[in-house]
Design an enzyme around this catalytic site. Structure first.
Site, PDB file in Angstrom:
ATOM      1  N   ASP A 458       0.836  -1.209   0.000  1.00  0.00           N
ATOM      2  CA  ASP A 458       0.000   0.000   0.000  1.00  0.00           C
ATOM      3  C   ASP A 458       0.869   1.256   0.000  1.00  0.00           C
ATOM      4  OD1 ASP A 458      -2.310   1.518   0.123  1.00  0.00           O
ATOM      5  OD2 ASP A 458      -3.146   0.432   1.828  1.00  0.00           O
ATOM      6  N   ASP A 523     -10.746   2.100  -3.253  1.00  0.00           N
ATOM      7  CA  ASP A 523     -11.234   1.804  -1.896  1.00  0.00           C
ATOM      8  C   ASP A 523     -12.750   1.747  -1.864  1.00  0.00           C
ATOM      9  OD1 ASP A 523      -8.878   1.433  -0.612  1.00  0.00           O
ATOM     10  OD2 ASP A 523      -8.800   3.393   0.356  1.00  0.00           O
TER      11      ASP A 523
HETATM   12  C1  GLA Z   1      -5.778   1.871   2.317  1.00  0.00           C
HETATM   13  C2  GLA Z   1      -6.143   0.739   1.374  1.00  0.00           C
HETATM   14  C3  GLA Z   1      -7.245  -0.097   1.989  1.00  0.00           C
HETATM   15  C4  GLA Z   1      -6.776  -0.635   3.320  1.00  0.00           C
HETATM   16  C5  GLA Z   1      -6.351   0.502   4.222  1.00  0.00           C
HETATM   17  C6  GLA Z   1      -5.715  -0.014   5.488  1.00  0.00           C
HETATM   18  O1  GLA Z   1      -6.805   2.783   2.419  1.00  0.00           O
HETATM   19  O2  GLA Z   1      -6.517   1.235   0.134  1.00  0.00           O
HETATM   20  O3  GLA Z   1      -7.610  -1.149   1.136  1.00  0.00           O
HETATM   21  O4  GLA Z   1      -5.724  -1.530   3.115  1.00  0.00           O
HETATM   22  O5  GLA Z   1      -5.413   1.350   3.584  1.00  0.00           O
HETATM   23  O6  GLA Z   1      -5.268   0.999   6.299  1.00  0.00           O
END
Ligand code: GLA
Length: 724
Positions: A458, A523
């Site tokens: 990420d 997301d």
């Molecule tokens: C980001 C990612 C999510 C999740 C969160 C965790 O927003 O895009 O899918 O993994 O972080 O903190």
């Protein structure tokens, strides 16, 4: 299929061909020019005659010799538009802002050509490389600049080889958006003058994906000319689209540099990111298929290419930071029950990570949540037959972490300037070798000590004033250092797959995809938003790299609720996952989840290996996708009504790409069982389950679908019929 080159005196022409495309280059004493990029020309076309037939008139009140849009247009030759290279001396040298390249030589191979040019005024060498894949019809362009002088050069702008856009492509699709709304499309007329799109976020960004489609006024999904370009670069980027007073159009794309960021010392060289270009005469879906094939054949490197894309359960929207043993193992049990194949432990597993305020940088299991480390959970997951995956965010650090307390100087920023936080975090300076060694060591330990088959990598913060230890802007080098770190991990752990995530789809491009295997597309698990996002994503990327999850009944990012069948339909078009607390789904919902998983497993080979189409639709609220197997014996389609339909009865939906001479059996699945309510009657053979019809009818005439409630959809199974 070979590059064919002909030279006469100082004039040269060359052509590259693929199945559908021809590119013709022409040069005299300067940087070569593309004179044709588009539909395939017959082999016997005389390129000399073609070039002379295209010589443009000299208009009144202009330079005696007007400069063409060369592969790197130069103002020193009288090109009055945006130049391809803007550079100057770091030291005092008043004339070095200009420059002029002359053609020196070329190298040709079966599928590519490289041109070499030299600027004697500034002591620069330019190398321009093209390849055209004969099977995928995608061109790859790249420029390289070498500072062969004895003085340093500051490069403000260095475009990848410049694309002259055919003037009949009067419109363009711009890809922009925001968090939870990636790949938002806007169709616009190319205005006269200069249109510039810039991104300074240090990742491809949600706001400005580095891609563009140019198209004719009447171009649609299945007809008309278009040309698309995508810059394979995961950092800052710039696009310049310019319609010149002469009516010509140029497209420039390249990495964006902050002031003073790119210093070429004597002997240094600089490569532009690769620019991927494809042209289609048959509409937008054909153009997307070219990119999909390029990715399948050349970009993606799955550790096991035969392995189907596994159904994934991800813990984020199921448990967030709440990682108890009981909850976690219950989720594993439900994952097994629903038919999942991979279990991904998302954020919250490492030291002091109870919220997004602390912990990033300390990549060790939290001792309270995992007193015996990660192995008990990993064993539980793997003994249950699932592969284990782990979330990491290596480039980031929370000020509240042991790492930051020990090395506060390891972050990007500028001394004496405040460094704004985003999600309570800062960005580590990957251009510092101590930092990347630390990150490599942490990841190496995790991957060596545990049975981890997958990393969700990420990146949740834009780069703001990314200065390195010397104070120089370092966003460009940061992107290169990220690639180097990923390459090291990939080389040491070739069996591990990696997902590229950046607050959802903030880092999606071909260059990161050379090192990763899946994108976390967004997301947003809201299927209405997702249908639009996935449609935009599919312009460049195929379904097998499109991470798509069934989220909870109520979407936490949009505040809306959806039925399970609809959620399953939209997610099933990509690489399916489930991201919800499966144990607390209602009795009615769980079988729907299982149904979505079973359907995905049965059909993923068609979605992940076939020709992908966005279905032509006159109702903006009706979005449809189809995939047709390469032998055209099978197709699957998903049609979703994201809002109330425009008309009382839906227009016919055409299924492109089928064999006109084959009879197909079409079966409709209505996963939320609402058709009886949405229609007073639907006395159609499709409803009977016995519709057998030719590919010609399905492709050219279309299917009459029933009325769909808003936020519901249909799945169509289309198989070659044995009855002829
Ligand atoms: C980001 C990612 C999510 C999740 C969160 C965790 O927003 O895009 O899918 O993994 O972080 O903190």
């Amino acid at each position: 299929m070979d590059a064919s080159v002909s030279i006469s005196g100082t004039t040269g022409t060359a052509r590259l061909d693929s199945g559908t495309t021809t590119v013709v280059f022409h040069w005299t004493d300067g940087i070569p020019v593309i004179v044709h990029l588009g539909a395939k020309l017959p082999e016997d076309v005389d390129l000399g005659i073609l070039v002379s037939a295209l010589v443009r008139p000299t208009p009144q009140a202009s330079l005696d010799e007007t400069a063409p849009i060369s592969l790197l247009p130069e103002f020193s030759r009288g090109f009055m538009g945006h130049p391809g290279l803007i550079a100057h001396r770091a030291e005092d040298a008043p004339s070095a802002w200009a420059g002029r390249f002359t053609f020196t030589r070329y190298d040709a191979t079966d599928t590519g050509i490289t041109f070499y040019c030299r600027d004697p005024y500034r002591g620069l060498d330019l190398c321009i490389t093209f390849s055209l894949d004969p099977q995928t019809n995608v061109l790859t362009f790249q420029n390289e600049l070498v500072n062969s002088s004895d003085r340093s050069l500051l490069v403000d702008w260095f475009a990848a080889p410049v694309v002259p856009v055919p003037s009949r492509l009067t419109e363009y699709l711009s890809f922009h958006g925001r968090w939870c709304a990636e790949f938002a499309l806007e169709r616009m007329t190319v205005p006269v003058g200069l249109t510039k799109k810039e991104n300074r976020r240090g990742r491809t960004s949600h706001e400005g994906f580095p891609g563009i489609v140019l198209l004719g006024e009447n171009t649609s999904e299945d007809s008309g000319p278009c040309l698309a370009a995508h810059l394979g670069w995961s950092g800052n980027h710039r696009m310049v689209l310019e319609r010149l007073p002469s009516g010509e159009m140029q497209l420039q794309m390249g990495a964006l540099h902050f002031a003073g960021e790119l210093l070429l010392r004597p002997g240094d060289s600089l490569k532009t990111p690769e620019l991927y270009v494809t042209a289609s005469s048959d509409g937008l879906s054909a153009m997307s298929q070219a990119f999909h094939e390029e990715i399948r054949r050349k970009i993606l490197k799955f550790p096991d290419p035969q392995k189907p894309r596994p159904v994934t359960v991800n813990t984020w929207e199921a448990l967030y930071f709440d990682h108890g043993w009981d909850k976690m193992t219950q989720l594993v049990d439900s994952a097994v029950d629903v038919g999942a194949e991979r279990f991904v432990l998302d954020d919250g597993w490492f030291k002091n990570r109870d919220s997004d305020r602390a912990g990033l940088g300390d990549w060790f299991a939290d001792e309270e949540k995992y007193p015996d480390g990660l192995d008990p959970l990993i064993d539980y997951v793997t003994k249950n037959g699932l592969e284990f995956g782990l979330w990491v965010e290596p480039e980031m650090v929370n000020p509240d972490s042991d790492l930051y307390r020990t090395h506060p100087d390891w972050v990007l920023g500028l001394a004496d300037y405040p460094n704004p936080l985003s999600r309570n975090q800062l960005v580590l300076d990957l251009t510092n070798d101590d930092v990347t060694q630390y990150l490599y060591d942490c990841l190496e330990k995790l991957l060596t000590d545990h049975a981890i088959g997958y990393l969700k990598w990420d990146m949740n913060r834009d780069l703001v004033m990314p200065g390195n230890r010397e104070g120089r802007a370092a966003a460009h080098k940061q992107t290169l250092a990220l690639y180097a770190l990923l390459d090291r991990i990939r080389a040491a752990f070739p069996h591990v797959e990696i997902e590229s995530c950046a607050s959802g789809g903030g880092r999606i491009d071909m260059e990161i995809l050379k090192r990763t295997h899946r994108f976390w597309t967004s997301d947003s698990n809201d299927p209405v938003e997702r249908a639009r996002i996935q449609s935009g994503f599919s312009f460049f990327f195929p379904p097998e790299v499109m991470g798509a999850h069934i989220g909870p009944a109520w979407s936490h990012t949009s505040g809306r609720g959806f039925l399970p069948g609809f959620r399953g339909l939209v997610a099933g078009v990509g690489h399916l996952g489930l991201e919800l607390d499966l144990g607390s789904t209602t009795e009615r919902e769980f079988p729907d989840m299982r149904h979505a998983v079973e359907r995905y497993k049965a059909d993923r080979h068609i979605w992940h290996g076939g020709n992908f189409y966005r279905l032509p639709s006159i109702d903006p609220a009706l979005i449809g996708f189809a995939s047709v197997s390469k032998d055209k014996n099978q197709a699957r389609a998903c049609v979703v009504q994201i809002d109330r339909p425009r008309s009382t009865v839906p227009a016919l939906v055409r299924i492109p790409g089928l064999n006109p001479d084959v009879q197909y059996h079409v079966v409709m699945d209505d996963p939320d069982d609402l058709l009886d309510r949405a229609n007073r009657g639907f006395n159609n053979q499709l409803a009977s389950g016995h519709l057998v019809v030719s590919g010609a009818v399905l492709t050219q005439v279309g299917l009459q679908l029933p009325v769909l409630y808003a936020q519901t959809g249909l799945y169509l199974t289309i198989n070659k019929s044995e009855i002829t």
